[in-house]
Design a protein around this motif. Structure first.
Motif, short mmCIF file in Angstrom:
data_model
loop_
_atom_site.label_atom_id
_atom_site.label_comp_id
_atom_site.label_asym_id
_atom_site.label_seq_id
_atom_site.Cartn_x
_atom_site.Cartn_y
_atom_site.Cartn_z
N ALA A 124 2.84 -0.55 -7.56
CA ALA A 124 3.62 0.66 -7.87
C ALA A 124 3.30 1.18 -9.26
CB ALA A 124 5.12 0.36 -7.74
N VAL A 125 3.22 0.28 -10.24
CA VAL A 125 2.92 0.70 -11.62
C VAL A 125 1.48 1.21 -11.70
CG1 VAL A 125 2.79 -0.04 -14.02
CG2 VAL A 125 4.59 -0.94 -12.54
N SER A 139 0.33 13.96 4.78
CA SER A 139 -0.45 12.92 5.45
C SER A 139 0.40 11.69 5.74
CB SER A 139 -1.66 12.54 4.58
OG SER A 139 -2.44 11.56 5.21
N SER A 140 1.21 11.28 4.77
CA SER A 140 2.08 10.13 4.96
C SER A 140 3.13 10.40 6.04
CB SER A 140 2.77 9.76 3.64
OG SER A 140 1.83 9.41 2.66
N THR A 161 3.69 6.23 -5.47
CA THR A 161 3.66 6.54 -6.91
C THR A 161 2.44 7.38 -7.26
OG1 THR A 161 2.65 4.37 -7.34
CG2 THR A 161 5.04 4.56 -7.63
N VAL A 162 1.32 7.18 -6.56
CA VAL A 162 0.15 8.04 -6.78
C VAL A 162 0.48 9.48 -6.43
CG1 VAL A 162 -2.17 8.60 -5.97
CG2 VAL A 162 -1.60 6.23 -6.47
N LEU A 184 0.82 -1.20 0.00
CA LEU A 184 0.00 0.00 0.00
C LEU A 184 0.86 1.26 0.00
CD1 LEU A 184 -2.99 0.75 0.01
CD2 LEU A 184 -2.85 0.99 2.48
N ALA A 185 2.02 1.19 0.68
CA ALA A 185 2.91 2.35 0.73
C ALA A 185 3.49 2.67 -0.64
CB ALA A 185 4.04 2.09 1.73
#
Length: 394
Positions: free
Chosen positions: A118-119, A358-359, A64-65, A58-59
């Motif tokens: 990731a992609v 946020s992260s 990448t988002v 999820l990280a």
């Protein structure tokens, strides 16, 4: 000084030609971003049997988002929404379905799932920044644009509440993979409807670098205040999520307590956003922004003094009143500061700052909450927003 303006109203925003159709399609696609993270985490956890692997997957998806968002937005500015968003949405949806296939059996490779995630994140269409650019084209009046941005911000907040609830309902009677597929379907249906709207079709890309101008926007001094405030707000909010969990744990309260407090924060943000959009502000946005960030910080600091859950819920609702107005104002400033042909990128930089903050907030507060008193942690969370306000006001 401010005065409430009877016109234009939120209804006037939705009466703009093509506005309802375009906004509804964009929200349908953007709901995917509320559904996919929790669905992916549950899907990967079931496939690998490891919460640690699910967290890493999820990280990398989120990284990448978030961090590639300005560059995807640059493509939208350069080539136009139709030529960019459609292939991105198709790749994103296909890769989400690929992720469910790769994780369909227990014992799936965590490395493979991480690469696919990731992609997938790298292909995520910048729908929020693009929709705000569309609002800029549709709402030529300043007050109408302010209301449009406020409406957009409140709707986006509700999407990130609704998405996890939908997944929660689905996993009650089916596999988490169905939630991932739902996210793909929402993107696959909403994005084509969005880009086929006449309002989006009228937008043309810049066609690349012209007259020596670069194709991508590098944030300068004009964009610094909204980016800094957005990052501070994002960091403070993610820290509060963890602090509420710690508050409930210290007092041996149930998980429903956490839900109620965070719901009060979201409700306060929605109310604050709608009120902010309904006011004809006489004070410039650049002056209001630091005060909104400081208001959030001070309120969060006071929340650390709450003796019980009722007081904390009220404090969370009060803090929420500043969230949507601060972010909406940051987007407005970024839009005003961006040169023509770079507005989607400017909004994407603000959006990236919120998500990056946020992260960072979740990670940082996870370390502090085990070492400092809870009240001090609330002060630290609020202090970040106050610090961002000081920097923005310089």
């Amino acid at each position: 000084m401010s005065a409430v303006s009877p016109r234009p109203s939120y209804a006037a925003v939705l009466r703009i030609p093509h506005a309802r159709r375009t906004f509804a399609a964009a929200l349908t696609a953007r709901l995917s971003y509320g559904v996919v993270p929790i669905a992916v985490m549950l899907c990967v956890t079931r496939a690998t049997g490891s919460y640690a692997v699910a967290g890493v997957v999820l990280a990398v998806f989120g990284a990448t988002v978030v961090f590639l968002s300005p560059y995807r937005a640059a493509l939208v500015d350069r080539y136009g929404p139709r030529r960019v968003l459609l292939p991105m949405a198709l790749l994103y949806a296909v890769l989400l379905c690929t992720l469910t296939v790769a994780g369909r059996h227990p014992g799936a490779s965590g490395l493979l799932l991480g690469v696919i995630a990731a992609v997938t994140g790298a292909c995520a269409p910048p729908l929020g920044p693009t929709m705000r650019t569309v609002w800029r084209e549709l709402a030529e009046d300043r007050l109408l644009l302010q209301r449009a941005y406020s409406l957009d911000g409140v709707a986006e907040e509700l999407l990130f509440v609704t998405g996890p609830l939908l997944v929660g309902v689905l996993v009650g009677f089916t596999a988490p993979a169905v939630g991932v597929v739902l996210g793909a379907m929402l993107m696959g249906v909403g994005t084509p409807a969005f880009v086929m709207s006449p309002a989006v079709g009228a937008m043309r890309g810049s066609g690349g670098v012209r007259k020596g101008r670069r194709a991508s926007l590098r944030p300068g001094r004009e964009l610094l205040p909204p980016i800094v405030v957005a990052g501070g707000v994002g960091l403070s909010l993610s820290a509060v999520d963890l602090l509420v969990v710690a508050f409930a744990g210290q007092r041996r309260l149930g998980d429903d307590t956490v839900a109620w407090v965070l719901a009060a924060l979201s409700a306060g943000s929605a109310v604050g956003g709608l009120l902010n959009g309904a006011v004809d502000w006489r004070t410039p946005a650049r002056v209001r922004l630091p005060f909104l960030a400081a208001g959030l910080g001070v309120t969060l600091g006071v929340a650390g003094l709450a003796p019980g859950v009722v007081t904390l819920t009220g404090a969370a609702a009060c803090a929420g009143l500043f969230v949507a107005p601060a972010l909406t104002t940051a987007y407005l400033i970024a839009d005003e500061a961006a040169p023509a042909g770079f507005r989607t990128q400017a909004g994407a930089w603000v959006n990236t700052s919120v998500n990056a903050g946020s992260s960072a907030g979740a990670a940082t507060m996870g370390l502090l909450v085990e070492r400092l008193p809870l009240g001090v942690c609330f002060l630290v969370a609020g202090g970040v927003s106050v610090g961002a306000a000081v920097i923005a006001g310089i």
